[in-house]
Design a protein around this motif. Structure first.
Motif, short mmCIF file in Angstrom:
data_model
loop_
_atom_site.label_atom_id
_atom_site.label_comp_id
_atom_site.label_asym_id
_atom_site.label_seq_id
_atom_site.Cartn_x
_atom_site.Cartn_y
_atom_site.Cartn_z
N LYS A 995 -3.29 3.34 11.49
CA LYS A 995 -2.03 2.52 11.67
C LYS A 995 -2.71 0.77 11.60
O LYS A 995 -3.53 0.45 12.37
CB LYS A 995 -1.55 2.74 12.96
CG LYS A 995 -0.13 1.82 13.42
CD LYS A 995 0.27 2.57 14.43
CE LYS A 995 -0.33 2.55 15.83
NZ LYS A 995 0.33 3.02 17.05
N THR A 996 -1.98 0.19 10.84
CA THR A 996 -2.41 -1.18 10.54
C THR A 996 -1.46 -2.06 10.59
O THR A 996 -0.16 -1.79 9.97
CB THR A 996 -3.02 -1.09 9.10
OG1 THR A 996 -4.28 -0.34 8.82
CG2 THR A 996 -3.87 -2.61 9.10
N ILE A 997 -1.30 -3.36 11.31
CA ILE A 997 -0.73 -4.42 11.02
C ILE A 997 -1.36 -5.76 10.34
O ILE A 997 -2.66 -6.03 10.76
CB ILE A 997 -0.34 -4.77 12.51
CG1 ILE A 997 0.33 -3.80 13.25
CG2 ILE A 997 0.56 -6.28 12.67
CD1 ILE A 997 0.93 -4.05 14.63
N ILE A 998 -0.59 -6.44 9.47
CA ILE A 998 -1.51 -7.30 8.55
C ILE A 998 -0.58 -8.44 8.57
O ILE A 998 0.75 -8.46 8.61
CB ILE A 998 -1.45 -6.74 7.29
CG1 ILE A 998 -2.51 -5.55 7.35
CG2 ILE A 998 -1.99 -7.84 6.19
CD1 ILE A 998 -2.53 -4.69 5.77
N VAL A 999 -1.11 -9.74 8.50
CA VAL A 999 -0.39 -10.90 8.36
C VAL A 999 -1.18 -11.70 7.06
O VAL A 999 -2.20 -11.42 6.77
CB VAL A 999 -0.63 -12.05 9.62
CG1 VAL A 999 0.33 -11.35 10.67
CG2 VAL A 999 -2.09 -11.96 9.80
N GLY A 1000 -0.21 -12.30 6.17
CA GLY A 1000 -0.53 -12.66 5.08
C GLY A 1000 0.15 -13.63 4.48
O GLY A 1000 1.18 -14.27 5.07
N LEU A 1001 -0.38 -14.35 3.39
CA LEU A 1001 0.27 -15.55 2.77
C LEU A 1001 0.20 -15.42 1.30
O LEU A 1001 -0.81 -14.95 0.69
CB LEU A 1001 -0.49 -16.90 3.18
CG LEU A 1001 -0.31 -18.27 2.65
CD1 LEU A 1001 1.28 -18.58 3.15
CD2 LEU A 1001 -1.13 -19.21 3.12
#
Length: 1005
Positions: A995-1001
């Motif tokens: 289970k993964t939570i990602i922040v990106g640009l």
């Protein structure tokens, strides 16, 4: 009156010239987007003629045609328009909102969705961009009707099963054919252990423009011998003429296991096993709990009675993971040359301790128009993938088997650094990380070039040359403090080089007759050759744990090398005929030859045909404001399967040693009659579009019948052989598929779109000469789903005495089953108790944009399948063994009259731990597969710093799972199956997904 003939002739010539000039002349114009920016490379065609041209870098064009002639203007991703030719035109194209005009890749060509008579599922880069996963297959989950995609377990390199419309083979390959930019890919698992590595893990998902999955025979038969399991066409991104575009993406995230199971703590463990021991030895025997007893030995000097030691081995095995990805791309070009360049880096720390991956990738795609007649292109890809591996599920060195350890044993010695391997129940997996290493390095090179020559506007010839090189090296080392302590260390090295060359040569002919009759022809040939080399060496006895390669071993204990090769030679043709854009006919034929089959059956013929009727083009519907598309279509055809050994038809001999003398011994029986496994498939479908195509979709029903199954048929032991590959038996897959796409809201500030898909599957074995095939807990039997579970039926617990009970299930004279119970396991007959394949699958994706915000989420669900927990006899055995138990074992029977499903705890005695439905569980689930929220900064801000787009986003993968399944995960299964095509749906210490939570640009320049 006399007329001067020369004067009259001159007058006629002048009049004819004037008339001709009035009919055809140079028409010029400019094509722009709705904002007025020029569109280079747009296509302009005079409708009903072969006259066509493209816009230049500034969007300008000129075409020779009649004034008033209808011109068709199109560009990828833009709405196609028609306009009357004039001396000067400005044509504006808006973004396409009609997916019916979407161009699909169909194998050796393209076709608009509206004209398709096939069943093809498609996802695009836009569908996958919000799902930042390590492999592109996982980005497609839940988005394709009739396509099941499952990663075997939660290891970062874990193998992926992609099944298109069920399973169509028993012993042959069940994998689809993957084709990248026209080049068939190597898709062989080359793992040095029983745990598979996803062969396509080296592909960067960010380089993919679209994925088309050919599901029915009409679409897949053009690939003939390997189309039975479906064909996955992967198209990579290409440059577009215009301003050079630079895109950057960077993201980071955190992961954890989707689920953890409940295990006994130290106090519960001591209570349960003390009670289990009392049953066998009596309550007065304190061999476990007395000072200096077994429990004290486990505790290694710590006081387990006061809770000084209470090891949570699960938390040591399943850890917090992380992921980061950084990529860039540069694309652009002009009307002659377009290019796309990209680079990427992915680092994934797995949620299973010690498991991680690093991948570096590069792609360069170039397309050049040499002249009006000649185009050339070159696609290249390089990648390096390094994987830190862990043991297969069936090894004590794999972290998740740590849950079998007693919580009374500390994980580390008193220094808190050195793993405790002295007092643990089994080998401490932490020793492997402390004193071992297992690296897999994969280097992959993909190259594909083409030359396309247009003899006349209607006729062109194309040559495609592809090369796929996959080099994989695995190096394993177990030091002197690991399981290999008795040999003072062990190391091995496994190197594999696979090469594939492919050549496609084919003609394309496109002709329009009298505006209403359109003919497309494809005729060509294909040749492929694949070669594989393997070298393996192992050694023991190392002078130091710092020396970890085989060359430092004091003794080389084993070594081998092998080479193999196979090829395909194929001829194919396809004809597509359209009448008045509403009656559609298509036929194809492929003639395949393979070196794998017997000399008398080396070639196979694979025909297919399909028809379509666009009812909405008829006069009684074409002016409807409600119905925009209503199309009936049907297809029938034959596809094949060649996924067997390279020399399965031949009698083989191996070199061997006899009394230290060289010898030759037979290793395989000959079968010169071995032939293609063939699948006949029929598909009928309806495509529809309503309310200005705000509601679109499709409904299909299919039947796949596979005959001449390639089966490793068991032979009597008296023959001296274990099996022989033969063509025996048949099976059928059939089902419905439903797709619904809706535009729920669309205005200047808010857009909401939904996509729903649903598929049913009914799989049955219809013929199997020789009778049932049983492997472990699975069976292949006529009338049943392939790999059905075949086990005794658990009947619960006798309230009077705590005995486990089983149903006898013996056949009575009237044909019914005897459902009386027995405590004697041998009296219970096996029954069919479920199957490992879902009978219903569904997916729902919602996409919302509001001003500068964007939001999307995908739910996925499966129903009807089961998983058998092979580890249950150790994990939930009411304390027969010393393994730690699942928490539910505390609900065991203790006193007469107790009503429970857990038998009495009995140390060292079987009481319900035998293979039965006790360890079989339904895997029905609904999962929030991905969720993404993004915000794009206003252009008024970003353009001040020369940025076209800047978007920040938050993404979650596998955030929620709704299920009654009792194990780790309803999709995780054993990675070490014996007969992997029959033993299915088995779990054995199988890791759950992350289970993964990602922040990106995202940045576009």
């Amino acid at each position: 009156m006399r007329i001067n003939f020369n004067y009259f002739l001159s007058l006629l010539i002048v009049l004819f010239a004037q008339l001709t000039f009035a009919q055809e002349s140079k028409m010029s114009g400019k094509v722009t987007d709705m904002g007025g920016l020029p569109i280079p490379g747009a296509n302009i065609t005079a409708k009903g003629t072969t006259n066509s041209t493209q816009t230049d870098f500034d969007g300008n064009f000129s075409i020779t045609t009649k004034k008033g002639q209808i011109l068709t203007v199109s560009f990828i991703g833009m709405k196609t328009v028609e306009i009357a030719a004039a001396s000067s035109m400005v044509i504006k194209l808006g973004e396409s909102s009609n997916d019916l005009e979407t161009v699909f890749v169909v194998g050796f060509g393209t076709q608009s969705k509206k004209k398709l008579t096939d069943n093809i599922a498609r996802v695009t880069a836009k569908d996958m961009e919000n799902v930042p996963v390590a492999n592109f297959q996982n980005a497609m989950v839940g988005k394709l009707a009739g396509v099941q995609i499952t990663q075997i377990n939660g290891k970062v390199e874990g193998g992926v099963k992609l099944r298109v419309r069920g399973v169509s083979s028993i012993s042959s390959s069940q994998e689809p054919l993957y084709v990248l930019d026209g080049m068939p890919l190597i898709n062989d698992n080359e793992s040095g252990s029983a745990a598979p590595i996803n062969p396509l893990i080296s592909l960067n998902p960010n380089d993919i423009e679209s994925v088309e999955i050919l599901k029915d025979a009409s679409s897949a038969a053009i690939y003939g011998a390997r189309g039975t399991n479906g064909v996955v066409l992967i198209t990579t991104k290409q440059g577009k003429a215009g301003k050079t575009k630079i895109s950057l993406n960077t993201s980071a995230g955190w992961s954890e296991a989707t689920n953890k199971m409940s295990w006994l703590n130290a106090a519960e463990y001591a209570e349960l096993y003390t009670e289990a021991s009392a049953y066998r030895y009596g309550a007065d025997d304190l061999w476990l709990t007395e000072p200096g007893g077994v429990f004290d030995g486990y505790a290694n000097g710590k006081d387990w009675r006061t809770g000084e030691v209470d090891t949570d081995w699960q938390n040591l095995a399943l850890v917090k993971g992380s992921t980061q990805e950084h990529s860039f791309s540069i694309s652009g070009g002009d009307s002659k040359t377009v290019f796309f360049l990209s680079g990427g880096y992915n680092n994934t720390e797995g949620i299973v301790r010690g498991n991680k991956m690093d991948r570096y990738s590069y792609r360069g795609n170039l397309d050049h128009k040499v002249s009006d007649k000649l185009r050339v292109g070159l696609n290249t890809s390089l990648s390096k993938t390094n994987i830190k591996r862990i043991g297969s599920d069936n090894s004590f060195a794999t972290p998740l088997q740590g849950v079998a350890q007693t919580p009374l044993a500390p994980a580390y010695l008193d220094d808190g650094i050195t793993p405790n391997n002295d007092t643990t129940l089994y080998y401490n997996f932490l020793m492997q990380q402390f004193n071992g290493n297992w690296d897999a390095n994969i280097f992959r090179t993909l190259m594909n070039t083409y030359f396309e020559y247009k003899f006349v506007p209607e006729l062109s010839f194309r040559t495609e040359i592809g090369y796929d090189n996959n080099n994989q090296t695995e190096e394993y080392f177990a030091g002197s403090l690991t399981e290999s302590a008795s040999t003072n260390g062990y190391a091995d090295a496994n190197a594999i080089q696979s090469d594939k060359y492919s050549i496609n040569n084919y003609f394309n002919y496109n002709k329009t007759f009298k505006e209403d009759y359109k003919l497309d022809l494809v005729l060509g040939m294909s040749f492929e050759e694949s070669a594989r080399k393997r070298q393996y060496v192992a050694g023991t006895g190392f002078p130091s744990d710092d020396l970890q390669t085989v060359e430092s071993a004091s003794e080389i204990t084993s070594g081998s090398s092998s080479r193999t090769k196979y090829n395909f030679l194929s001829y194919f043709g396809r004809a597509t005929f359209s009448i008045m854009d509403k009656y559609l006919i298509k036929g194809s034929l492929r003639y395949d030859g393979s070196s794998r089959f017997g000399a008398s059956n080396r070639y196979g013929t694979f025909p297919a045909a399909s028809v379509g009727w666009i009812i909405s083009q008829e006069d009684f519907l074409k002016d409807s404001n409600f119905i925009n598309l209503l199309k009936l279509r049907g297809s029938i055809g034959v596809t094949g399967n060649a996924g067997i050994g390279n020399f399965a038809s031949l009698g083989l001999f191996n070199g061997s040693s006899y009394n230290k003398q060289s010898a030759i011994n037979p290793s395989q029986l000959v079968n010169q009659d071995l032939k293609w496994e063939k699948t006949n498939q029929t598909d009928v479908g309806i495509d529809f579009g309503f309310l200005n195509n705000r509601v679109t979709g499709e409904i299909d029903y299919y039947v796949k019948k596979t005959n001449d199954l390639l089966l490793n048929e068991p032979l009597p032991g008296t023959s001296g052989w274990s099996s022989l590959t033969r063509n025996v038996g048949s099976l059928t897959n059939k089902g419905f598929e439903f797709v619904l796409n809706t535009t729920n809201i669309k205005n200047s500030s808010l857009s909401w779109k939904s996509s729903f898909n649903l598929a049913t599957l009914d799989n049955k074995v219809t013929a199997l000469p020789g009778g049932d095939i049983v492997a472990g807990q699975n069976i292949v039997r006529v009338g049943e789903t392939i790999s059905s579970f075949y086990i005794a039926e658990y009947a619960g617990v006798d309230p009077a005495n705590g005995n486990a009970l089983f149903y006898k299930n013996t056949l009575l004279p009237d044909g019914s089953l005897d459902k009386t119970t027995t405590k004697t396991y041998s009296e219970a007959q096996r029954i069919i108790a479920g199957n490992p394949y879902p009978t219903l699958m569904a997916g729902l994706t919602n996409t919302v944009t509001f001003k500068n915000f964007d939001f999307s989420m995908t739910f996925q669900g499966e129903w009807g399948a089961s998983i058998y927990n092979e580890g249950g006899k150790f994990q939930s055995s009411n304390a027969r063994y010393r393994d730690n138990q699942t928490k539910d074992q505390m609900d065991r029977w203790q006193n007469p009259g107790d009503i429970t499903n857990v038998p009495q705890a009995r140390w060292g005695r079987s009481n319900g731990d035998q293979a039965s439905t006790r360890y079989l569980d339904k895997t029905d689930f609904v999962r929030l597969r991905n969720l993404s929220l993004g915000y794009t900064l206003p252009k008024t801000l970003t353009q001040k710093v020369s940025v076209d787009r800047l978007r920040v986003y938050l993404t979650g993968v596998n955030l929620l799972t709704f299920t009654n399944y009792n194990g780790y995960d309803p999709e995780s299964s054993y990675d070490n199956n014996g007969d992997s095509n029959i033993e299915k749906g088995i779990a054995f210490y199988s890791a759950p997904p992350a289970k993964t939570i990602i922040v990106g640009l995202n940045i576009d320049l």
